[in-house]
Design a protein around this motif. Structure first.
Motif, PDB file in Angstrom:
ATOM      1  N   PHE A  23       0.713  -1.038  -0.025  1.00  0.00           N
ATOM      2  CA  PHE A  23       0.026  -0.059   0.131  1.00  0.00           C
ATOM      3  C   PHE A  23       0.712   1.186   0.038  1.00  0.00           C
ATOM      4  CE2 PHE A  23       0.887  -0.951   4.501  1.00  0.00           C
ATOM      5  CZ  PHE A  23       1.048   0.495   4.987  1.00  0.00           C
ATOM      6  N   ARG A  31      -7.094  11.397   3.071  1.00  0.00           N
ATOM      7  CA  ARG A  31      -7.883  10.511   1.997  1.00  0.00           C
ATOM      8  C   ARG A  31      -7.891  11.279   0.652  1.00  0.00           C
ATOM      9  NH1 ARG A  31     -14.201   8.642   2.331  1.00  0.00           N
ATOM     10  NH2 ARG A  31     -14.009   7.629   0.239  1.00  0.00           N
ATOM     11  N   LEU A  34      -5.112  10.816  -2.119  1.00  0.00           N
ATOM     12  CA  LEU A  34      -5.310   9.479  -2.635  1.00  0.00           C
ATOM     13  C   LEU A  34      -6.512   9.492  -3.802  1.00  0.00           C
ATOM     14  CD1 LEU A  34      -4.572   7.331   0.393  1.00  0.00           C
ATOM     15  CD2 LEU A  34      -3.003   8.014  -1.409  1.00  0.00           C
ATOM     16  N   GLU A  35      -7.675  10.289  -3.448  1.00  0.00           N
ATOM     17  CA  GLU A  35      -8.687  10.233  -4.432  1.00  0.00           C
ATOM     18  C   GLU A  35      -8.476  10.782  -5.614  1.00  0.00           C
ATOM     19  OE1 GLU A  35     -11.494  12.137  -1.705  1.00  0.00           O
ATOM     20  OE2 GLU A  35     -12.493  10.038  -1.372  1.00  0.00           O
ATOM     21  N   LEU A  67      -0.441   1.804  -8.984  1.00  0.00           N
ATOM     22  CA  LEU A  67      -1.708   1.806  -8.372  1.00  0.00           C
ATOM     23  C   LEU A  67      -2.315   0.545  -8.934  1.00  0.00           C
ATOM     24  CD1 LEU A  67      -0.980   4.722  -7.627  1.00  0.00           C
ATOM     25  CD2 LEU A  67      -3.255   4.715  -6.652  1.00  0.00           C
ATOM     26  N   ASP A  70      -8.815   1.346  -8.152  1.00  0.00           N
ATOM     27  CA  ASP A  70      -9.447   2.685  -7.673  1.00  0.00           C
ATOM     28  C   ASP A  70      -9.783   2.874  -6.271  1.00  0.00           C
ATOM     29  OD1 ASP A  70      -9.063   4.149 -10.297  1.00  0.00           O
ATOM     30  OD2 ASP A  70     -10.887   2.802 -11.104  1.00  0.00           O
ATOM     31  N   GLU A  71      -9.650   1.769  -5.606  1.00  0.00           N
ATOM     32  CA  GLU A  71     -10.088   1.681  -4.173  1.00  0.00           C
ATOM     33  C   GLU A  71      -9.244   2.785  -3.036  1.00  0.00           C
ATOM     34  OE1 GLU A  71     -11.682  -1.131  -0.427  1.00  0.00           O
ATOM     35  OE2 GLU A  71     -10.727  -1.994  -2.448  1.00  0.00           O
ATOM     36  N   VAL A  72      -9.937   3.493  -2.488  1.00  0.00           N
ATOM     37  CA  VAL A  72      -9.007   4.290  -1.492  1.00  0.00           C
ATOM     38  C   VAL A  72      -9.818   3.687  -0.163  1.00  0.00           C
ATOM     39  CG1 VAL A  72      -8.848   6.531  -0.228  1.00  0.00           C
ATOM     40  CG2 VAL A  72      -9.019   6.410  -2.874  1.00  0.00           C
ATOM     41  N   TRP A  91      -5.896   6.625   5.599  1.00  0.00           N
ATOM     42  CA  TRP A  91      -6.427   6.219   4.343  1.00  0.00           C
ATOM     43  C   TRP A  91      -4.998   5.764   3.271  1.00  0.00           C
ATOM     44  CZ3 TRP A  91     -11.413   5.909   3.371  1.00  0.00           C
ATOM     45  CH2 TRP A  91     -12.451   6.609   4.169  1.00  0.00           C
ATOM     46  N   ARG A  92      -5.497   4.795   2.477  1.00  0.00           N
ATOM     47  CA  ARG A  92      -4.588   3.956   2.060  1.00  0.00           C
ATOM     48  C   ARG A  92      -4.989   3.683   0.388  1.00  0.00           C
ATOM     49  NH1 ARG A  92      -2.045   0.013   6.556  1.00  0.00           N
ATOM     50  NH2 ARG A  92      -1.029   1.694   7.711  1.00  0.00           N
ATOM     51  N   ARG A  93      -3.858   3.382  -0.500  1.00  0.00           N
ATOM     52  CA  ARG A  93      -4.111   2.805  -1.696  1.00  0.00           C
ATOM     53  C   ARG A  93      -3.281   1.774  -1.890  1.00  0.00           C
ATOM     54  NH1 ARG A  93      -6.713   6.241  -5.999  1.00  0.00           N
ATOM     55  NH2 ARG A  93      -6.343   4.249  -7.049  1.00  0.00           N
ATOM     56  N   ARG A  94      -3.830   0.632  -2.802  1.00  0.00           N
ATOM     57  CA  ARG A  94      -3.174  -0.748  -2.959  1.00  0.00           C
ATOM     58  C   ARG A  94      -2.248  -0.274  -3.914  1.00  0.00           C
ATOM     59  NH1 ARG A  94      -7.973  -2.358  -1.888  1.00  0.00           N
ATOM     60  NH2 ARG A  94      -8.384  -3.728  -0.267  1.00  0.00           N
TER      61      ARG A  94
END
Length: 165
Positions: A23, A31, A34-35, A67, A70-72, A91-94
């Motif tokens: 991540f 958040r 990351l969005e 990345l 699309d998920e946060v 908050w994270r991103r894969r």
């Protein structure tokens, strides 16, 4: 949607946690930054220091990847990372990290990168914690983080062992 490229600024010990966990987390778990990112966007971590606040100065690109989706998503941290009110939920991103990449100093690339070339104050923009890169910058950094055949540089894994001592 077009692929974009990002540079997150985080100390090495946090980068290593993110690479191990698959991540990315920026700006103290915010958040909104990351969005702005999309699936398949390129992502690079730059680490000014090994750890916060007084760790060894590094000034290196320390991880690179893409990345994964699309998920946060938000996580609840263990007790060691919770805030005073046990309310730290970053908050994270894969990210699909390139585990063969090696840390690369920024200094030799200063004249070649769009975000640093002819900018003696280039580091000031990094205080935001996340900046958008040009494709040129991302690809140049990514190539520099890949050792040439026969070249020996410390891998991320050996760097992790060194930092743990």
């Amino acid at each position: 949607m077009a692929i974009r490229y990002w540079l997150g600024v985080v100390q090495l010990d946090h980068v290593l946690r993110g690479v191990a966990g698959g991540f990315a987390q920026v700006n103290h778990g915010a958040r909104a930054p990351l969005e702005r990112m999309g699936a398949a966007d390129g992502f690079v971590f730059y680490s000014p220091r090994a750890s916060y606040p007084d760790g060894e100065p590094l000034k290196q690109f320390t991880a690179v990847g893409r990345l994964a989706d699309d998920e946060v998503f938000q996580v609840t941290q263990g007790p060691a990372m919770q805030g005073p009110a046990s309310d730290f939920k970053p908050w994270r991103r894969r990210v699909e990290w390139d585990h063969d990449a090696v840390a690369t100093p920024v200094r030799p690339l200063l004249g070649a990168l769009d975000f640093t070339r002819d900018r003696p104050d280039w580091g000031y923009q990094l205080r935001r914690g996340l900046i958008e890169l040009t494709r040129h910058d991302f690809e140049l950094i990514r190539r520099q983080m890949r050792p040439s055949p026969g070249e020996t540089r410390p891998s991320a894994a050996s760097r992790r062992i060194t930092m743990a001592r």
